[in-house]
Design an enzyme around this catalytic site. Structure first.
Site, mmCIF file in Angstrom:
data_model
loop_
_atom_site.group_PDB
_atom_site.id
_atom_site.type_symbol
_atom_site.label_atom_id
_atom_site.label_comp_id
_atom_site.label_asym_id
_atom_site.label_seq_id
_atom_site.Cartn_x
_atom_site.Cartn_y
_atom_site.Cartn_z
ATOM 1 N N SER A 1 2.807 -1.727 10.581
ATOM 2 C CA SER A 1 4.229 -1.738 10.932
ATOM 3 C C SER A 1 4.931 -3.061 10.655
ATOM 4 C CB SER A 1 4.424 -1.319 12.394
ATOM 5 O OG SER A 1 3.982 0.016 12.564
ATOM 6 N N GLU B 1 -6.149 -4.536 10.495
ATOM 7 C CA GLU B 1 -5.151 -3.482 10.667
ATOM 8 C C GLU B 1 -5.488 -2.655 11.907
ATOM 9 O OE1 GLU B 1 -2.842 -2.618 6.947
ATOM 10 O OE2 GLU B 1 -4.517 -1.223 6.956
ATOM 11 N N GLY C 1 1.761 2.617 10.663
ATOM 12 C CA GLY C 1 2.734 3.688 10.490
ATOM 13 C C GLY C 1 3.376 4.156 11.788
ATOM 14 N N LYS D 1 0.073 4.278 -0.461
ATOM 15 C CA LYS D 1 -0.582 5.496 0.042
ATOM 16 C C LYS D 1 -0.295 6.672 -0.910
ATOM 17 C CE LYS D 1 -0.174 3.428 4.542
ATOM 18 N NZ LYS D 1 -0.197 3.561 5.974
ATOM 19 N N HIS E 1 -9.720 1.486 4.368
ATOM 20 C CA HIS E 1 -8.466 1.644 5.121
ATOM 21 C C HIS E 1 -8.703 2.622 6.267
ATOM 22 C CE1 HIS E 1 -4.389 2.805 6.119
ATOM 23 N NE2 HIS E 1 -4.012 1.672 5.558
ATOM 24 N N ASN F 1 0.862 -1.184 0.000
ATOM 25 C CA ASN F 1 0.000 0.000 0.000
ATOM 26 C C ASN F 1 0.895 1.229 0.000
ATOM 27 O OD1 ASN F 1 -1.878 1.981 0.379
ATOM 28 N ND2 ASN F 1 -2.376 1.435 2.506
ATOM 29 N N GLU G 1 -7.039 4.996 7.377
ATOM 30 C CA GLU G 1 -6.778 6.408 7.050
ATOM 31 C C GLU G 1 -7.973 7.009 6.325
ATOM 32 O OE1 GLU G 1 -2.987 5.775 5.150
ATOM 33 O OE2 GLU G 1 -2.134 5.273 7.102
HETATM 34 P P1 PGA Z 1 2.415 0.556 7.686
HETATM 35 O O1 PGA Z 1 0.999 0.733 6.974
HETATM 36 O O2 PGA Z 1 2.977 -0.761 7.193
HETATM 37 O O3 PGA Z 1 3.226 1.728 7.250
HETATM 38 O O4 PGA Z 1 2.166 0.525 9.147
HETATM 39 C C1 PGA Z 1 0.141 -0.352 6.802
HETATM 40 C C2 PGA Z 1 -1.105 0.091 6.107
HETATM 41 O O5 PGA Z 1 -1.532 1.224 6.304
HETATM 42 O O6 PGA Z 1 -1.697 -0.640 5.319
#
Ligand code: PGA
Length: 253
Positions: free
Chosen positions: A213, A168, A174, A12, A96, A10, A98
């Site tokens: 992460s 998630e 993140g 983003k 997601h 992903n 976000e």
């Molecule tokens: P990350 O993001 O691996 O940077 O924690 C995962 C995601 O948002 O799918």
């Protein structure tokens, strides 16, 4: 132990066309054989068509990061399932955290997005997960249950079986703070129970990914988890060396 993992990058809101090009150049030199894992790249909308060109003759798949549910019309800034398909994308991330936290996605809008994706033949990757407050209040399982039941409302069991689920935890995305293996197994088990409760046939076969992460240093331990069918990877998928290392490690299990 699994026959195949699903590894979703992903990206983003990262990478221009030029940056996508240099990533793929480098990555192809690091992954010289067809990996056992299914590897899916989800670049920003602006790079879908370009990435499709780069990935065309490879075993790698392409996905988008969101989809709008209307077919066409006066919806400035939105992109329909049909438009995504016309770029070559075959997957789409839906719900997601976000999107839920920053852009107002709700279980209801997630539901509409899932239906739009499914009815256009795109495979949705449906994200669910609890906030830190919800975990501290011991509400994780309620939240996951609600997100699943409302998000999947009115979707046939046959279609639910096509969805890839991604657990998630919001607090792990993140942040560098990955969920503990036992937490992940517990929630994945619960997701299967909720799906069973919805009457979904063969929910043991349904793919459930973990995201939050994941990186080249912590993936080994996660690959050993029974309930995990793959990973949704943000930050660590932006670097060709690191993503290739994750793929190589997933081959060795
Ligand atoms: P990350 O993001 O691996 O940077 O924690 C995962 C995601 O948002 O799918």
């Amino acid at each position: 132990m699994k026959d195949q993992y699903i590894l979703v990058a992903n990206w983003k809101m990262n990478k221009t066309i030029e940056e996508c090009g240099s990533f793929v150049d480098k990555f192809m030199n690091l992954i010289l054989h067809k990996p056992k894992s299914k590897v899916i790249f989800c670049p920003p909308f602006s790079a879908l068509l370009y990435m499709d060109g780069l990935l065309k003759d490879t075993s790698f798949d392409l996905g988008a990061q969101n989809v709008y549910w209307e077919k066409e019309g006066a919806f400035t800034g939105e992109v329909s399932a049909e438009m995504l398909k016309s770029t070559g994308a075959t997957y789409v991330i839906v719900g997601h955290s976000e999107r839920r936290q920053l852009f107002g996605d709700t279980d209801e809008s997630v539901n509409k997005r899932l239906k739009a994706a499914l009815s256009n033949g795109l495979t949705p990757i449906m994200c669910i997960g609890e906030t830190i407050k919800e975990r501290k209040n011991e509400n994780t399982l309620d939240v996951i249950g609600r997100q699943l039941k409302n998000g999947l409302d009115g979707i046939s069991n046959l279609d639910i079986e096509k969805i890839i689920f991604a657990y998630e935890p919001v607090w792990a995305i993140g942040t560098g703070e990955r969920a503990e293996p036992n937490m992940i197994d517990e929630v994945h088990n619960d997701i299967r129970k909720v799906l069973n409760g919805l009457g979904v046939d063969g929910s043991d076969e349904i793919a459930i990914l973990y995201g939050g992460s994941v990186n080249q240093n912590n993936i080994k331990e996660l690959l050993e988890l029974n309930e995990v069918n793959g990973f949704l990877i943000g930050g660590a998928s932006l670097d060709a060396d690191e993503y290739a290392s994750i793929i190589h490690q997933s081959e060795q299990i």
